[in-house]
Design an enzyme around this catalytic site. Structure first.
Site, PDB file in Angstrom:
ATOM      1  N   PRO A  28       0.792  -1.225   0.000  1.00  0.00           N
ATOM      2  CG  PRO A  28      -0.105  -1.101   2.120  1.00  0.00           C
ATOM      3  CD  PRO A  28       0.523  -2.067   1.157  1.00  0.00           C
ATOM      4  CG  ASN A  29      -0.216   4.380   1.232  1.00  0.00           C
ATOM      5  OD1 ASN A  29      -1.176   4.898   0.676  1.00  0.00           O
ATOM      6  ND2 ASN A  29      -0.281   3.894   2.447  1.00  0.00           N
ATOM      7  NE  ARG A  75       3.928   6.762   1.521  1.00  0.00           N
ATOM      8  CZ  ARG A  75       4.141   5.576   2.052  1.00  0.00           C
ATOM      9  NH1 ARG A  75       4.691   4.616   1.332  1.00  0.00           N
ATOM     10  NH2 ARG A  75       3.795   5.335   3.286  1.00  0.00           N
ATOM     11  CE1 TYR A 127       8.811   5.304   3.060  1.00  0.00           C
ATOM     12  CE2 TYR A 127       7.184   7.069   2.959  1.00  0.00           C
ATOM     13  CZ  TYR A 127       7.697   5.955   3.583  1.00  0.00           C
ATOM     14  OH  TYR A 127       7.115   5.477   4.729  1.00  0.00           O
ATOM     15  CG  ASN A 163       8.292  -1.863   0.859  1.00  0.00           C
ATOM     16  OD1 ASN A 163       7.632  -1.958   1.892  1.00  0.00           O
ATOM     17  ND2 ASN A 163       8.938  -0.754   0.511  1.00  0.00           N
ATOM     18  CB  ALA A 183       1.277   0.363   6.716  1.00  0.00           C
ATOM     19  CG  HIS A 202       4.496  -1.825  10.528  1.00  0.00           C
ATOM     20  ND1 HIS A 202       5.827  -2.139  10.697  1.00  0.00           N
ATOM     21  CD2 HIS A 202       4.477  -0.781   9.654  1.00  0.00           C
ATOM     22  CE1 HIS A 202       6.567  -1.311   9.974  1.00  0.00           C
ATOM     23  NE2 HIS A 202       5.771  -0.482   9.328  1.00  0.00           N
ATOM     24  CG  ASP A 229      -0.645 -17.239   8.645  1.00  0.00           C
ATOM     25  OD1 ASP A 229       0.310 -17.339   9.439  1.00  0.00           O
ATOM     26  OD2 ASP A 229      -1.836 -17.166   9.010  1.00  0.00           O
ATOM     27  CD  GLU A 239      10.070  -7.200   6.681  1.00  0.00           C
ATOM     28  OE1 GLU A 239      10.452  -8.197   7.336  1.00  0.00           O
ATOM     29  OE2 GLU A 239       9.430  -6.264   7.188  1.00  0.00           O
ATOM     30  CG  HIS A 242      10.548  -2.020   5.439  1.00  0.00           C
ATOM     31  ND1 HIS A 242       9.185  -1.904   5.250  1.00  0.00           N
ATOM     32  CD2 HIS A 242      10.736  -3.165   6.139  1.00  0.00           C
ATOM     33  CE1 HIS A 242       8.579  -2.931   5.820  1.00  0.00           C
ATOM     34  NE2 HIS A 242       9.499  -3.723   6.362  1.00  0.00           N
ATOM     35  CB  SER A 272      12.197   4.574   5.720  1.00  0.00           C
ATOM     36  OG  SER A 272      11.108   3.763   6.152  1.00  0.00           O
ATOM     37  NE  ARG A 325       9.587   6.573   8.791  1.00  0.00           N
ATOM     38  CZ  ARG A 325       8.692   6.333   7.830  1.00  0.00           C
ATOM     39  NH1 ARG A 325       8.833   5.298   7.020  1.00  0.00           N
ATOM     40  NH2 ARG A 325       7.657   7.138   7.678  1.00  0.00           N
ATOM     41  NE  ARG A 378       6.359   4.932  10.032  1.00  0.00           N
ATOM     42  CZ  ARG A 378       5.305   4.999   9.210  1.00  0.00           C
ATOM     43  NH1 ARG A 378       4.991   3.967   8.458  1.00  0.00           N
ATOM     44  NH2 ARG A 378       4.583   6.097   9.120  1.00  0.00           N
TER      45      ARG A 378
HETATM   46  C1  DQA Z   1       7.884   1.303   4.293  1.00  0.00           C
HETATM   47  C2  DQA Z   1       7.877   1.542   5.803  1.00  0.00           C
HETATM   48  C3  DQA Z   1       6.484   1.357   6.383  1.00  0.00           C
HETATM   49  O1  DQA Z   1       6.492   1.614   7.773  1.00  0.00           O
HETATM   50  C4  DQA Z   1       5.511   2.319   5.721  1.00  0.00           C
HETATM   51  O2  DQA Z   1       4.211   2.074   6.200  1.00  0.00           O
HETATM   52  C5  DQA Z   1       5.562   2.265   4.238  1.00  0.00           C
HETATM   53  C6  DQA Z   1       6.863   2.191   3.590  1.00  0.00           C
HETATM   54  C7  DQA Z   1       9.255   1.619   3.673  1.00  0.00           C
HETATM   55  O3  DQA Z   1       9.501   1.153   2.547  1.00  0.00           O
HETATM   56  O4  DQA Z   1      10.077   2.315   4.273  1.00  0.00           O
HETATM   57  O5  DQA Z   1       4.542   2.360   3.560  1.00  0.00           O
HETATM   58  O6  DQA Z   1       7.590  -0.053   4.033  1.00  0.00           O
END
Ligand code: DQA
Length: 138
Positions: free
Chosen positions: A9-10, A17, A22, A71, A74, A77, A84, A95, A97, A99, A104, A108
């Site tokens: 998401p996002n 963003r 980012y 990635n 959110a 978390h 699963d 995995e 990220h 950031s 942070r 997170r």
């Molecule tokens: C993220 C870190 C997450 O906490 C956040 O919700 C994101 C981006 C990152 O790539 O740093 O959407 O996954």
């Protein structure tokens, strides 16, 4: 090797963003560079804002590709379902990220996915994806 990148998401908003956190490059632009930097990999890309679609993509690719770079945004978390799904498939999952989530907000600091991933790469911005692809391409 066949590597599947999955963004949650996002992350469709990368480039616009919160660029201070980012960066200002869209994922599509970055992906062009990544494919050029890793010509021996067959990199496919999927993004969704929906948890169910992320689950479906892990199920669909997680038995046939050589590795998944995930990635989950959110959902890392919050999502026991993604935990699963990673456990269910045979492909190793890294995995990622952009950031450093530990530098942070405290909400997170915990990932439900890390314990079931082969490894975790975070904090290197877009370069985190290249490092993950290289780790899976061994
Ligand atoms: C993220 C870190 C997450 O906490 C956040 O919700 C994101 C981006 C990152 O790539 O740093 O959407 O996954």
């Amino acid at each position: 090797k066949k590597i599947q990148i999955i963004n949650g998401p996002n992350l469709n908003l990368l480039g616009k963003r919160e660029p201070g956190i980012y960066g200002d490059v869209s994922f599509e632009d970055y992906l062009r560079q990544l494919r050029a930097a890793c010509p021996q990999c067959e990199i496919t890309y999927f993004q969704s804002n929906s948890e169910g679609e992320l689950l479906d993509k892990i199920h669909e690719t997680g038995f046939v590709c050589d590795g998944i770079v995930l990635n989950a945004g959110a959902y890392a978390h919050t999502s026991i379902a993604l935990h699963d799904a990673i456990k269910a498939v045979t492909a190793p999952v890294v995995e990622v990220h952009l950031s450093n989530i530990y530098a942070r907000e405290t909400f997170r600091h915990h990932s439900l996915l890390s314990p079931v991933c082969q490894g975790v790469i975070l904090g290197f911005g877009m370069d985190s994806y290249r490092l993950a692809v290289e780790a899976l391409n061994k």
